[in-house]
Write a protein that holds these residues in place. Structure first.
Motif, PDB file in Angstrom:
ATOM      1  N   ARG A  19       0.839  -1.202   0.000  1.00  0.00           N
ATOM      2  CA  ARG A  19       0.000   0.000   0.000  1.00  0.00           C
ATOM      3  C   ARG A  19       0.878   1.259   0.000  1.00  0.00           C
ATOM      4  N   PHE A  20       1.987   1.224   0.725  1.00  0.00           N
ATOM      5  CA  PHE A  20       2.942   2.329   0.685  1.00  0.00           C
ATOM      6  C   PHE A  20       3.497   2.482  -0.733  1.00  0.00           C
ATOM      7  N   GLY A  21       3.895   1.356  -1.336  1.00  0.00           N
ATOM      8  CA  GLY A  21       4.411   1.398  -2.705  1.00  0.00           C
ATOM      9  C   GLY A  21       3.392   1.954  -3.682  1.00  0.00           C
ATOM     10  N   ALA A  22       2.133   1.602  -3.491  1.00  0.00           N
ATOM     11  CA  ALA A  22       1.071   2.120  -4.363  1.00  0.00           C
ATOM     12  C   ALA A  22       0.906   3.626  -4.183  1.00  0.00           C
ATOM     13  N   THR A  23       1.123   4.110  -2.970  1.00  0.00           N
ATOM     14  CA  THR A  23       1.021   5.549  -2.719  1.00  0.00           C
ATOM     15  C   THR A  23       2.135   6.297  -3.451  1.00  0.00           C
ATOM     16  N   VAL A  24       3.353   5.791  -3.357  1.00  0.00           N
ATOM     17  CA  VAL A  24       4.471   6.423  -4.063  1.00  0.00           C
ATOM     18  C   VAL A  24       4.237   6.340  -5.574  1.00  0.00           C
ATOM     19  N   THR A  25       3.783   5.187  -6.039  1.00  0.00           N
ATOM     20  CA  THR A  25       3.501   5.010  -7.464  1.00  0.00           C
ATOM     21  C   THR A  25       2.433   5.993  -7.929  1.00  0.00           C
ATOM     22  N   THR A  26       1.409   6.201  -7.128  1.00  0.00           N
ATOM     23  CA  THR A  26       0.356   7.158  -7.472  1.00  0.00           C
ATOM     24  C   THR A  26       0.947   8.538  -7.684  1.00  0.00           C
ATOM     25  N   VAL A  27       1.811   8.974  -6.789  1.00  0.00           N
ATOM     26  CA  VAL A  27       2.438  10.294  -6.917  1.00  0.00           C
ATOM     27  C   VAL A  27       3.280  10.360  -8.186  1.00  0.00           C
ATOM     28  N   GLU A  82       3.073 -13.043  -1.102  1.00  0.00           N
ATOM     29  CA  GLU A  82       3.710 -12.081  -1.996  1.00  0.00           C
ATOM     30  C   GLU A  82       3.322 -12.281  -3.464  1.00  0.00           C
ATOM     31  N   ALA A  83       2.839 -13.448  -3.832  1.00  0.00           N
ATOM     32  CA  ALA A  83       2.572 -13.747  -5.240  1.00  0.00           C
ATOM     33  C   ALA A  83       1.562 -12.791  -5.893  1.00  0.00           C
ATOM     34  N   PRO A  84       0.391 -12.534  -5.293  1.00  0.00           N
ATOM     35  CA  PRO A  84      -0.535 -11.616  -5.963  1.00  0.00           C
ATOM     36  C   PRO A  84       0.021 -10.195  -6.156  1.00  0.00           C
ATOM     37  N   PRO A  85       0.666  -9.575  -5.148  1.00  0.00           N
ATOM     38  CA  PRO A  85       1.234  -8.250  -5.405  1.00  0.00           C
ATOM     39  C   PRO A  85       2.371  -8.273  -6.432  1.00  0.00           C
ATOM     40  N   ARG A  86       3.134  -9.358  -6.483  1.00  0.00           N
ATOM     41  CA  ARG A  86       4.180  -9.444  -7.515  1.00  0.00           C
ATOM     42  C   ARG A  86       3.553  -9.514  -8.898  1.00  0.00           C
ATOM     43  N   PHE A  87       2.463 -10.258  -9.019  1.00  0.00           N
ATOM     44  CA  PHE A  87       1.747 -10.306 -10.288  1.00  0.00           C
ATOM     45  C   PHE A  87       1.248  -8.906 -10.651  1.00  0.00           C
ATOM     46  N   ALA A  88       0.722  -8.195  -9.668  1.00  0.00           N
ATOM     47  CA  ALA A  88       0.232  -6.834  -9.894  1.00  0.00           C
ATOM     48  C   ALA A  88       1.357  -5.923 -10.382  1.00  0.00           C
ATOM     49  N   GLN A  89       2.571  -6.128  -9.863  1.00  0.00           N
ATOM     50  CA  GLN A  89       3.711  -5.348 -10.343  1.00  0.00           C
ATOM     51  C   GLN A  89       3.967  -5.645 -11.825  1.00  0.00           C
ATOM     52  N   GLY A  90       3.785  -6.898 -12.218  1.00  0.00           N
ATOM     53  CA  GLY A  90       3.945  -7.265 -13.627  1.00  0.00           C
ATOM     54  C   GLY A  90       2.911  -6.596 -14.509  1.00  0.00           C
ATOM     55  N   VAL A  91       1.683  -6.518 -14.017  1.00  0.00           N
ATOM     56  CA  VAL A  91       0.631  -5.826 -14.769  1.00  0.00           C
ATOM     57  C   VAL A  91       0.980  -4.343 -14.891  1.00  0.00           C
ATOM     58  N   GLY A  92       1.422  -3.755 -13.785  1.00  0.00           N
ATOM     59  CA  GLY A  92       1.845  -2.354 -13.822  1.00  0.00           C
ATOM     60  C   GLY A  92       2.985  -2.140 -14.796  1.00  0.00           C
ATOM     61  N   LEU A  93       3.906  -3.096 -14.840  1.00  0.00           N
ATOM     62  CA  LEU A  93       5.026  -3.020 -15.776  1.00  0.00           C
ATOM     63  C   LEU A  93       4.540  -2.931 -17.220  1.00  0.00           C
ATOM     64  N   THR A 115      -0.879   5.412 -18.842  1.00  0.00           N
ATOM     65  CA  THR A 115      -0.527   5.968 -17.531  1.00  0.00           C
ATOM     66  C   THR A 115      -1.778   6.162 -16.682  1.00  0.00           C
ATOM     67  N   ALA A 116      -2.846   6.640 -17.291  1.00  0.00           N
ATOM     68  CA  ALA A 116      -4.089   6.862 -16.541  1.00  0.00           C
ATOM     69  C   ALA A 116      -4.652   5.546 -16.003  1.00  0.00           C
ATOM     70  N   LEU A 117      -4.572   4.487 -16.785  1.00  0.00           N
ATOM     71  CA  LEU A 117      -5.052   3.189 -16.311  1.00  0.00           C
ATOM     72  C   LEU A 117      -4.193   2.676 -15.153  1.00  0.00           C
ATOM     73  N   ALA A 118      -2.879   2.815 -15.276  1.00  0.00           N
ATOM     74  CA  ALA A 118      -1.994   2.409 -14.180  1.00  0.00           C
ATOM     75  C   ALA A 118      -2.250   3.262 -12.945  1.00  0.00           C
ATOM     76  N   LEU A 119      -2.484   4.545 -13.150  1.00  0.00           N
ATOM     77  CA  LEU A 119      -2.777   5.450 -12.035  1.00  0.00           C
ATOM     78  C   LEU A 119      -4.063   5.044 -11.329  1.00  0.00           C
ATOM     79  N   ALA A 120      -5.085   4.702 -12.072  1.00  0.00           N
ATOM     80  CA  ALA A 120      -6.349   4.288 -11.458  1.00  0.00           C
ATOM     81  C   ALA A 120      -6.136   3.072 -10.558  1.00  0.00           C
ATOM     82  N   ALA A 121      -5.377   2.103 -11.036  1.00  0.00           N
ATOM     83  CA  ALA A 121      -5.121   0.899 -10.242  1.00  0.00           C
ATOM     84  C   ALA A 121      -4.278   1.223  -9.002  1.00  0.00           C
TER      85      ALA A 121
END
Length: 148
Positions: A19-27, A82-93, A115-121
């Motif tokens: 969740r912290f990583g998602a906050t930084v990613t959002t910014v 850790e597997a689901p968030p790692r998969f999510a990182q792949g989707v973000g990639l 970028t907007a789609l990644a931002l929404a997630a």
């Protein structure tokens, strides 16, 4: 009075880290949309690649969380696989690479859309703790009839 220690499962991570990583990613993604910087989005793609490949504990935002944020918080009370968030990182990639290619190739509409789609997630995870990529992982696991 004794303290109860919460021991993480073998592949478990503190639920607050993603969740912290998602906050930084959002910014970062808001800055990308505001500036149109394909290079900044490429840097975010590298962060996603490290998270997906090496794991969230080794990813830049995971290291920031572990060394700067987590010591200032109470001990973790919940862990997740850790597997689901790692998969999510792949989707973000995938979205970050498509967006960076769009920006750097002069196809701004593609860069903005990806970028907007990644931002929404990322925002959903940061603000509400709802990880779209994690949910995709669970759906795919069920379709493959794998235990979750």
């Amino acid at each position: 009075m004794t303290k109860t220690q919460v021991t993480p499962p073998a592949r478990g991570i503190d639920v607050r880290g993603p969740r912290f990583g998602a906050t930084v990613t959002t910014v970062v993604l808001v800055v990308v949309l505001a500036t149109g910087s394909g290079w900044l989005l490429a840097a975010q793609a590298l962060v996603f690649a490290i998270g997906a490949g090496a794991g969230l504990r080794r990813a830049p935002y995971g290291l920031l969380f572990a060394h700067l944020v987590r010591p200032r918080l109470g001990p973790p009370t919940a862990f997740e696989d850790e597997a689901p968030p790692r998969f999510a990182q792949g989707v973000g990639l995938v979205f970050a690479v498509v967006g960076a290619v769009g920006y750097l190739a002069g196809v701004s509409a593609l860069g903005i859309a990806a970028t907007a789609l990644a931002l929404a997630a990322a925002f959903l995870n940061a603000a509400f703790g709802y990880c779209l990529g994690c949910e995709m992982y669970l759906v795919l696991a069920r379709l493959r009839r794998r235990p979750v």
